[in-house]
Design a protein around this motif. Structure first.
Motif, PDB file in Angstrom:
ATOM      1  N   ALA A 100      38.688  50.514  28.201  1.00  0.00           N
ATOM      2  CA  ALA A 100      39.564  50.214  29.327  1.00  0.00           C
ATOM      3  C   ALA A 100      38.756  49.548  30.433  1.00  0.00           C
ATOM      4  O   ALA A 100      37.574  49.854  30.634  1.00  0.00           O
ATOM      5  CB  ALA A 100      40.206  51.491  29.857  1.00  0.00           C
ATOM      6  N   ASP A 101      39.391  48.644  31.142  1.00  0.00           N
ATOM      7  CA  ASP A 101      38.778  48.040  32.314  1.00  0.00           C
ATOM      8  C   ASP A 101      38.791  49.061  33.456  1.00  0.00           C
ATOM      9  O   ASP A 101      39.397  50.141  33.345  1.00  0.00           O
ATOM     10  CB  ASP A 101      39.540  46.773  32.712  1.00  0.00           C
ATOM     11  CG  ASP A 101      38.668  45.787  33.491  1.00  0.00           C
ATOM     12  OD1 ASP A 101      37.491  46.102  33.763  1.00  0.00           O
ATOM     13  OD2 ASP A 101      39.172  44.701  33.827  1.00  0.00           O
ATOM     14  N   LEU A 114      44.551  51.684  32.119  1.00  0.00           N
ATOM     15  CA  LEU A 114      44.877  52.515  30.959  1.00  0.00           C
ATOM     16  C   LEU A 114      46.069  51.921  30.209  1.00  0.00           C
ATOM     17  O   LEU A 114      46.049  51.828  28.981  1.00  0.00           O
ATOM     18  CB  LEU A 114      45.185  53.948  31.388  1.00  0.00           C
ATOM     19  CG  LEU A 114      45.678  54.887  30.281  1.00  0.00           C
ATOM     20  CD1 LEU A 114      44.703  54.948  29.106  1.00  0.00           C
ATOM     21  CD2 LEU A 114      45.943  56.281  30.828  1.00  0.00           C
ATOM     22  N   GLU A 115      47.105  51.521  30.927  1.00  0.00           N
ATOM     23  CA  GLU A 115      48.268  50.907  30.287  1.00  0.00           C
ATOM     24  C   GLU A 115      47.850  49.661  29.506  1.00  0.00           C
ATOM     25  O   GLU A 115      48.304  49.440  28.372  1.00  0.00           O
ATOM     26  CB  GLU A 115      49.318  50.535  31.342  1.00  0.00           C
ATOM     27  CG  GLU A 115      49.964  51.717  32.047  1.00  0.00           C
ATOM     28  CD  GLU A 115      51.157  52.279  31.286  1.00  0.00           C
ATOM     29  OE1 GLU A 115      51.265  52.033  30.062  1.00  0.00           O
ATOM     30  OE2 GLU A 115      51.966  52.985  31.917  1.00  0.00           O
ATOM     31  N   GLY A 350      37.200  43.611  35.656  1.00  0.00           N
ATOM     32  CA  GLY A 350      36.848  44.632  36.637  1.00  0.00           C
ATOM     33  C   GLY A 350      35.492  45.248  36.356  1.00  0.00           C
ATOM     34  O   GLY A 350      34.663  45.425  37.262  1.00  0.00           O
ATOM     35  N   ALA A 351      35.255  45.574  35.088  1.00  0.00           N
ATOM     36  CA  ALA A 351      33.971  46.165  34.692  1.00  0.00           C
ATOM     37  C   ALA A 351      32.830  45.182  34.919  1.00  0.00           C
ATOM     38  O   ALA A 351      31.750  45.554  35.410  1.00  0.00           O
ATOM     39  CB  ALA A 351      34.022  46.591  33.232  1.00  0.00           C
ATOM     40  N   ASN A 352      33.060  43.922  34.583  1.00  0.00           N
ATOM     41  CA  ASN A 352      32.014  42.909  34.765  1.00  0.00           C
ATOM     42  C   ASN A 352      31.704  42.699  36.247  1.00  0.00           C
ATOM     43  O   ASN A 352      30.536  42.577  36.637  1.00  0.00           O
ATOM     44  CB  ASN A 352      32.442  41.598  34.123  1.00  0.00           C
ATOM     45  CG  ASN A 352      32.532  41.693  32.604  1.00  0.00           C
ATOM     46  OD1 ASN A 352      31.863  42.531  31.990  1.00  0.00           O
ATOM     47  ND2 ASN A 352      33.353  40.859  31.995  1.00  0.00           N
ATOM     48  N   ALA A 353      32.756  42.684  37.086  1.00  0.00           N
ATOM     49  CA  ALA A 353      32.550  42.491  38.524  1.00  0.00           C
ATOM     50  C   ALA A 353      31.805  43.677  39.129  1.00  0.00           C
ATOM     51  O   ALA A 353      30.925  43.509  39.980  1.00  0.00           O
ATOM     52  CB  ALA A 353      33.894  42.283  39.223  1.00  0.00           C
ATOM     53  N   TRP A 354      32.180  44.900  38.695  1.00  0.00           N
ATOM     54  CA  TRP A 354      31.457  46.086  39.167  1.00  0.00           C
ATOM     55  C   TRP A 354      29.976  45.985  38.817  1.00  0.00           C
ATOM     56  O   TRP A 354      29.109  46.199  39.673  1.00  0.00           O
ATOM     57  CB  TRP A 354      32.059  47.355  38.566  1.00  0.00           C
ATOM     58  CG  TRP A 354      31.250  48.594  38.813  1.00  0.00           C
ATOM     59  CD1 TRP A 354      30.234  49.085  38.032  1.00  0.00           C
ATOM     60  CD2 TRP A 354      31.353  49.483  39.934  1.00  0.00           C
ATOM     61  NE1 TRP A 354      29.715  50.228  38.582  1.00  0.00           N
ATOM     62  CE2 TRP A 354      30.377  50.491  39.751  1.00  0.00           C
ATOM     63  CE3 TRP A 354      32.185  49.531  41.052  1.00  0.00           C
ATOM     64  CZ2 TRP A 354      30.216  51.535  40.667  1.00  0.00           C
ATOM     65  CZ3 TRP A 354      32.015  50.581  41.968  1.00  0.00           C
ATOM     66  CH2 TRP A 354      31.045  51.558  41.761  1.00  0.00           C
TER      67      TRP A 354
END
Length: 386
Positions: A100-101, A114-115, A350-354
């Motif tokens: 999940a992102d 999650l969706e 989102g994960a990559n930006a974090w």
């Protein structure tokens, strides 16, 4: 130069040493009465009906997946921003991971991510593993509702979150109370808020689940009341994931001061936020949701390295040269070679930006506000902020 400031450090006092010394002088070094005392005390502290101690946080996750019966082909959803263990425990059991992102400003799985992951899964999902990154609790009522709607179970990874809480409406949810999950796992690694040296815990609202977890952590052995004292049976294999009395003695001593340690961490985190706020927009602290009252394990800042005309490596090296430790939490798990080979390249912005922006700064009870002044001033200088 002052003493080096690591990003995390255990907090051990004379009473902790005395507790371990007393355990060393007792009749049991492992599998003794201190284990049950620690389990009961921990369950009471977080508001869970039962708790099961084990050898580390990874073992806790693995036992939780075994308890759910995760097997070949079963799909579990894991946020990409987490430590490797959250995803690996699914694979230990033969399950498949759908990543999940996360929200790019908090690092957390959200109801929307999650969706999105459920849609990509393409089949029913057996388990969802929200991760309370840094100590910030996910939106558990929403995540639980979404998961249960499609027949899955929730296991919370609270390795960072002992002592954290969050209010939803009129309900205060404590990390580990299992109001919105079947199990919650914890880690007591030395840099966590409390430590047992190495160790983990699983809390659950089901005494039957706790009993089965205790069997699984000890080779799958069962001893029946009234049977010959040497007899045991094994219906299915378990593991040697027990936590010794020595470690539990340290855990009990640490648990007794958890509330005080949480207050100190909240004080330090608030001071960090005060000192970092003027450095925006080049640097800002990770987002805390409304109603959240985390006991932060990590003090994570997000930095626009490109706008500052520098790189994270240059900043990390500059901090190290100034006697200040830092760390990156975490490299998105979906980008690891093993998972890329298994699932291909995934687009999780989102994960990559974090990951591109995050940096964890020192946070532990012994830290002084003057240390935070030094850290923030050094960081501002490295980013060219006057």
């Amino acid at each position: 130069m002052s003493d080096f400031l690591p990003y995390g450090r255990q907090f051990i006092q004379d009473d902790d040493i005395a507790a371990v010394t007393e355990a060393l002088k007792a009749d049991y070094l492992t599998t003794g009465p201190t284990v049950a005392k620690f389990e009961r005390a921990f369950a009471d502290h977080v508001g869970a009906p039962d708790a099961v101690a084990c050898s580390n946080g990874t073992a806790a996750l693995h036992l939780a997946m075994m308890m759910l019966g995760i097997g070949e082909g079963d799909v579990c959803i894991v946020p990409s921003i987490t430590f490797l263990a959250t995803a690996n425990c699914v694979r230990y059991c033969g399950g498949e991971v759908v990543f999940a992102d996360v929200d790019s400003d908090s690092g957390l799985m959200t109801p929307q991510t999650l969706e999105d992951a459920l849609k990509r899964a393409g089949k029913p999902v057996k388990a969802v593993l929200p991760v309370h990154m840094r100590g910030e609790l996910c939106d558990m009522p929403a995540l639980s509702q979404i998961t249960e709607r499609q027949g899955g179970r929730v296991v919370e990874d609270a390795a960072h979150a002992v002592g954290s809480r969050r209010t939803f409406g009129n309900q205060v949810v404590h990390a580990g109370d299992c109001r919105h999950s079947v199990m919650t796992t914890f880690s007591f690694h030395p840099v966590k808020t409390i430590t047992t040296g190495e160790g983990g815990m699983i809390t659950t609202s089901s005494t039957a689940v706790a009993a089965e977890l205790r069997t699984l952590r000890s080779h799958g052995m069962v001893r029946h009341p009234g049977a010959d004292p040497w007899l045991y049976e094994m219906d299915s294999p378990g593991y040697n994931y027990r936590l010794p009395d020595i470690n539990c003695a340290l855990g009990l001593s640490q648990l007794a001061k958890l509330d005080r340690l949480a207050v100190r961490r909240r004080e330090l985190a608030a001071y960090y936020e005060q000192r970092i706020a003027p450095l925006a927009p080049l640097i800002w602290t990770a987002v805390t949701a409304p109603g959240s009252d985390p006991c932060l394990h990590l003090m994570t800042v997000l930095i626009d390295f490109k706008a500052a005309g520098t790189t994270r490596r240059a900043v990390v090296d500059g901090l190290t040269a100034a006697g200040i430790g830092s760390q990156v939490h975490y490299i998105p798990v979906h980008t690891q070679p093993y998972y890329r080979k298994r699932y291909g390249d995934l687009d999780l912005p989102g994960a990559n930006a974090w990951y591109e922006a995050c940096l964890s700064l020192p946070l532990y009870p012994q830290l002084e506000k003057s240390d935070i002044d030094r850290i923030v001033e050094t960081l501002g200088g490295l980013l060219g902020i006057k």
